[in-house]
Design an enzyme around this catalytic site. Structure first.
Site, mmCIF file in Angstrom:
data_model
loop_
_atom_site.group_PDB
_atom_site.id
_atom_site.type_symbol
_atom_site.label_atom_id
_atom_site.label_comp_id
_atom_site.label_asym_id
_atom_site.label_seq_id
_atom_site.Cartn_x
_atom_site.Cartn_y
_atom_site.Cartn_z
ATOM 1 N N SER A 49 66.243 86.354 26.992
ATOM 2 C CA SER A 49 66.237 87.125 25.971
ATOM 3 C C SER A 49 65.261 88.606 27.052
ATOM 4 C CB SER A 49 64.973 86.342 25.646
ATOM 5 O OG SER A 49 63.814 85.572 26.960
ATOM 6 N N ASN A 136 54.643 79.442 29.247
ATOM 7 C CA ASN A 136 54.148 78.966 28.303
ATOM 8 C C ASN A 136 52.589 80.238 28.227
ATOM 9 O OD1 ASN A 136 56.221 77.591 28.080
ATOM 10 N ND2 ASN A 136 54.821 75.888 27.940
ATOM 11 N N HIS A 182 51.541 103.741 -15.487
ATOM 12 C CA HIS A 182 53.022 103.553 -15.535
ATOM 13 C C HIS A 182 53.527 104.332 -15.904
ATOM 14 C CE1 HIS A 182 50.406 100.269 -18.188
ATOM 15 N NE2 HIS A 182 49.865 101.357 -18.563
ATOM 16 N N SER A 303 73.907 117.608 1.377
ATOM 17 C CA SER A 303 75.536 116.118 1.035
ATOM 18 C C SER A 303 76.540 116.627 2.320
ATOM 19 C CB SER A 303 75.720 116.315 -0.184
ATOM 20 O OG SER A 303 76.461 115.703 -0.693
ATOM 21 N N LYS A 309 72.595 120.584 -2.398
ATOM 22 C CA LYS A 309 71.802 119.392 -2.482
ATOM 23 C C LYS A 309 70.851 119.020 -1.580
ATOM 24 C CE LYS A 309 71.372 115.441 -4.429
ATOM 25 N NZ LYS A 309 71.870 114.248 -4.318
ATOM 26 N N GLU A 316 63.148 108.525 1.521
ATOM 27 C CA GLU A 316 64.122 107.313 1.529
ATOM 28 C C GLU A 316 63.944 106.440 2.942
ATOM 29 O OE1 GLU A 316 67.272 108.151 -1.181
ATOM 30 O OE2 GLU A 316 66.685 109.943 0.787
ATOM 31 N N GLN A 348 60.744 81.299 21.649
ATOM 32 C CA GLN A 348 60.724 83.176 21.024
ATOM 33 C C GLN A 348 61.075 83.895 20.695
ATOM 34 O OE1 GLN A 348 63.348 82.429 25.599
ATOM 35 N NE2 GLN A 348 65.214 83.432 24.118
HETATM 36 N N1 ARG Z 1 61.211 83.301 27.249
HETATM 37 C C1 ARG Z 1 60.315 82.334 26.691
HETATM 38 C C2 ARG Z 1 59.497 82.684 25.036
HETATM 39 O O1 ARG Z 1 60.091 84.103 25.263
HETATM 40 C C3 ARG Z 1 59.108 82.291 28.186
HETATM 41 C C4 ARG Z 1 58.600 80.840 28.127
HETATM 42 C C5 ARG Z 1 59.811 80.135 27.499
HETATM 43 N N2 ARG Z 1 58.968 78.652 28.537
HETATM 44 C C6 ARG Z 1 59.769 77.519 28.248
HETATM 45 N N3 ARG Z 1 59.462 76.090 28.635
HETATM 46 N N4 ARG Z 1 60.912 77.530 28.406
HETATM 47 O O2 ARG Z 1 58.697 82.098 25.072
#
Ligand code: ARG
Length: 483
Positions: A49, A136, A182, A303, A309, A316, A348
């Site tokens: 991530s 966590n 309306h 355009s 245009k 939009e 995540q």
């Molecule tokens: N990258 C994880 C998230 O965004 C961090 C927490 C990960 N915790 C775990 N027990 N794998 O949730």
């Protein structure tokens, strides 16, 4: 590799993830002791991530610093170790800021990247930082800090947009236009009244944003993975250090709750949908058929085929982007639905939705400010529309009602007048008091002023109406709220 929506790119995150993966395979996972085999390449790509959550680096470092200070207070870190950790984290922060830090996909997320870099720099003291903490509660903390940080900028944009609308209203206080229901011309209103209708909505959005920030007011760190910690951590100290109002009272709730994110996404959706409706009006108003406004060159495009245009693309696109905001909210609700207590890795998936919403709402608000502050108003077109379409029919019915004609009857009489005008292809202004008396003997010579839309707006006598006095009152109130 800004996969998904992250607009902000992070220095050190390569655009070739696969190559990185190979080169960094040997980066050690913190849970290495338990495993003999490595994560597959595909699994690593699903797992990683950092290419989006690197955006949390500031909050992650701030949280880690507070945590380290607390660990030193309760004797888990020596003063020396604390000093090394603080200096190391500050160093890493500077490097990230300068674009010199290299994030690694195989270290999964921003938390492990920073921790691992710290250990590389300062050795065992770095390995102690994660004592009495889990990713966590760490990520739950970072996300709350992030929303609080970002909300300030979003709030500023909201205030600027409300300010733009209020300025427009003040400058054009006597401009009248058709008010619609309306999408049919209904009654004359002040253009400023119409602008302020949006301003009030945006002020409510601001309250929703403030509520979302309040929902981030409780500090989750100290929850550990879920059950609390085997250390006498000083959560109150960390709370104070990071400026939270309180502490999440239940460790399981602390790591599993994403309500505060839903609150922000709800704010962004409601605000986005409002801007979308506003954009719809700008699109209509800038068309040849309405011709009420001309959008500035800086927010219109031409355009590639039709030389004449002038397209309101920005309006939009802001209208279109509101779909993302609603999607972000629904996506997170869907991720959460069905998750058992407590932390599950699905969580995540909250980040890209939130980051996208932050970027999108900021962009939409900025675009609105630019469109509104550069548009030209075509007062004559507004006036023509309001004069040519029986917009004062209600005023005429009310006139008769004031003379004692029951309203249902006066409504009927005016209906007949409109029909007769339509049959002759004219409007109210072709009629003299004499003509009108053929429909009802109660029409006096003072009826002429009832026909006039410009007089109609100031005849409004109710609080909150479109009269000059009431609209000026609104402007004053909004200005007071903004200060
Ligand atoms: N990258 C994880 C998230 O965004 C961090 C927490 C990960 N915790 C775990 N027990 N794998 O949730």
């Amino acid at each position: 590799m800004n996969a998904g929506s992250g607009r902000q790119s992070f220095p050190g995150i390569s655009s070739d993830r696969n190559r990185d993966m190979k080169k960094e395979k040997d980066k050690k996972k913190p849970w290495g002791g338990r495993f003999t085999g490595a994560l597959s390449g595909t699994a690593e790509r699903i797992s990683a991530s950092v290419h989006f959550d690197a955006r949390l680096w500031r909050q992650d470092i701030r949280g880690s610093m507070a945590h380290a200070k607390m660990l030193a207070r309760i004797g888990i870190l020596s003063e020396r170790e604390l000093a090394d950790i603080l200096a190391g984290l500050a160093d890493i922060g500077r490097e990230i800021e300068q674009g010199a830090f290299r994030f690694s996909d195989s270290l999964e997320d921003v938390h492990m990247n920073i921790e691992s870099a710290l250990t590389e720099r300062i050795g065992d003291a770095g390995r102690k930082l994660h004592t009495a903490r889990s990713r966590n509660d760490q990520v739950a903390l970072d996300m709350r800090l992030y929303i609080r940080d970002e909300a300030a900028g979003v709030r500023g944009l909201l205030a600027a947009l409300v300010g733009t609308l209020t300025d427009l209203a003040e400058k054009n206080i006597d401009l009248i236009m058709p008010g619609y229901t309306h999408l049919q011309i209904a009654q004359p209103v002040r253009f400023s009244h119409h602008m302020l209708a949006y301003a009030w909505g945006l002020l409510r959005d601001m309250e929703r944003l403030d509520a979302a920030v309040r929902a981030c007011g409780q500090m989750p760190l100290g929850a550990g993975a879920l059950a609390g910690l085997n250390y006498p951590v000083d959560r109150e100290f960390v709370r104070e250090e990071l400026g939270f109002d309180g502490i999440v009272p239940n460790s399981m709730d602390a790591v599993s709750d994403r309500d505060f994110m839903l609150d922000f996404l709800h704010f962004a959706s409601v605000c986005g949908v409002r801007l979308s409706r506003f954009c719809e009006e700008l699109v209509l108003w800038s068309s040849a058929e309405f011709g009420f406004i001309r959008l500035g060159d800086s927010v219109t495009t031409g355009s590639s085929i039709m030389p004449q245009k002038r397209n309101p693309d920005i309006a939009e696109l802001i209208r279109g982007k509101s779909g993302r905001l609603v999607g972000d909210l629904v996506a997170l609700l869907t991720v959460l639905k069905g998750l058992p207590m407590t932390y599950n890795r699905d969580l995540q998936e909250d980040k890209e939705r939130l980051f996208d919403a932050v970027d999108t709402i900021r962009l939409a608000l900025s675009g609105m400010i630019e469109m509104l502050s550069t548009m030209e108003l075509r007062g004559d077109a507004m006036k023509n529309a309001v004069y040519g379409n029986f917009s004062t029919a209600t005023d005429i019915a009310d006139y008769l009602a004031r003379k004692g004609v029951p309203f249902r009857k006066s409504h009927e009489i005016v209906g007949r007048i409109v029909r007769s005008c339509e049959e002759r292809g004219t409007d109210f202004f072709s009629l003299t008091a004499e003509d009108l008396r053929e429909f009802s003997p109660d029409f006096g010579d003072d009826i002429a002023e009832m026909l006039d839309p410009e007089r109609s707006v100031d005849r409004k006598a109710s609080v909150g109406s479109t009269s000059r006095k009431e609209v000026l009152g609104q402007i004053e109130r909004i200005r007071r709220i903004l200060t």
